[in-house]
Design a protein around this motif. Structure first.
Motif, short mmCIF file in Angstrom:
data_model
loop_
_atom_site.label_atom_id
_atom_site.label_comp_id
_atom_site.label_asym_id
_atom_site.label_seq_id
_atom_site.Cartn_x
_atom_site.Cartn_y
_atom_site.Cartn_z
N GLN A 23 -4.68 2.90 4.34
CA GLN A 23 -3.38 2.58 3.74
C GLN A 23 -2.28 2.43 4.78
OE1 GLN A 23 -4.35 2.07 0.82
NE2 GLN A 23 -6.08 3.45 0.85
N LYS B 156 0.81 -1.22 0.00
CA LYS B 156 0.00 0.00 0.00
C LYS B 156 0.85 1.28 0.00
CE LYS B 156 -4.19 -1.69 0.14
NZ LYS B 156 -5.19 -1.35 -0.86
N ASP C 216 -0.36 3.89 -2.50
CA ASP C 216 -1.65 4.44 -2.08
C ASP C 216 -1.48 5.41 -0.91
OD1 ASP C 216 -2.93 2.90 -4.01
OD2 ASP C 216 -3.32 1.26 -2.60
#
Length: 112
Positions: free
Chosen positions: A81, A15, A18
């Motif tokens: 995230q 992640k 992101d």
């Protein structure tokens, strides 16, 4: 007196991209708040999942009141995230003598 608020955010597995995007959007919102003198966001060169996030405020009062005015919705993209906020520190500036000779010496070629 100006203060600095520092966070270390850690992205969940896979992640990092992101979280980076979400933090960039968050900085746009925080920069608009009264008392914000600026923000710095980094991605650790050795640990790509770690993002040091540094806020600069005119005062501790400005920081705290900005937190009350900031919509909780702006954090909605960051929370999914991020594993956790590993560290949050409020720092006050200290007066100091520059440690590098170039900063102390008016002679640009070094001190004689």
């Amino acid at each position: 007196m100006s203060i600095c608020r520092q966070y270390l955010l850690v992205a969940k597995e896979a992640k990092s991209d992101d979280l980076r995007s979400a933090l960039i959007l968050l900085t746009r919102e925080v920069k608009r708040l009264d008392g914000c003198e600026g923000l710095d966001i980094y991605q650790d060169a050795d640990a790509a999942t770690q993002f040091p996030f540094i806020e600069h405020w005119t005062s501790l009062h400005a920081h705290r009141s900005a937190g009350e005015r900031l919509s909780k919705d702006v954090f909605a993209a960051v929370r999914p995230q991020s594993v956790r906020r590993r560290r949050a520190v409020i720092s006050l500036p200290l007066p100091f003598e520059p440690s590098s000779p170039a900063a102390r010496c008016p002679n640009l070629h070094g001190c004689a």
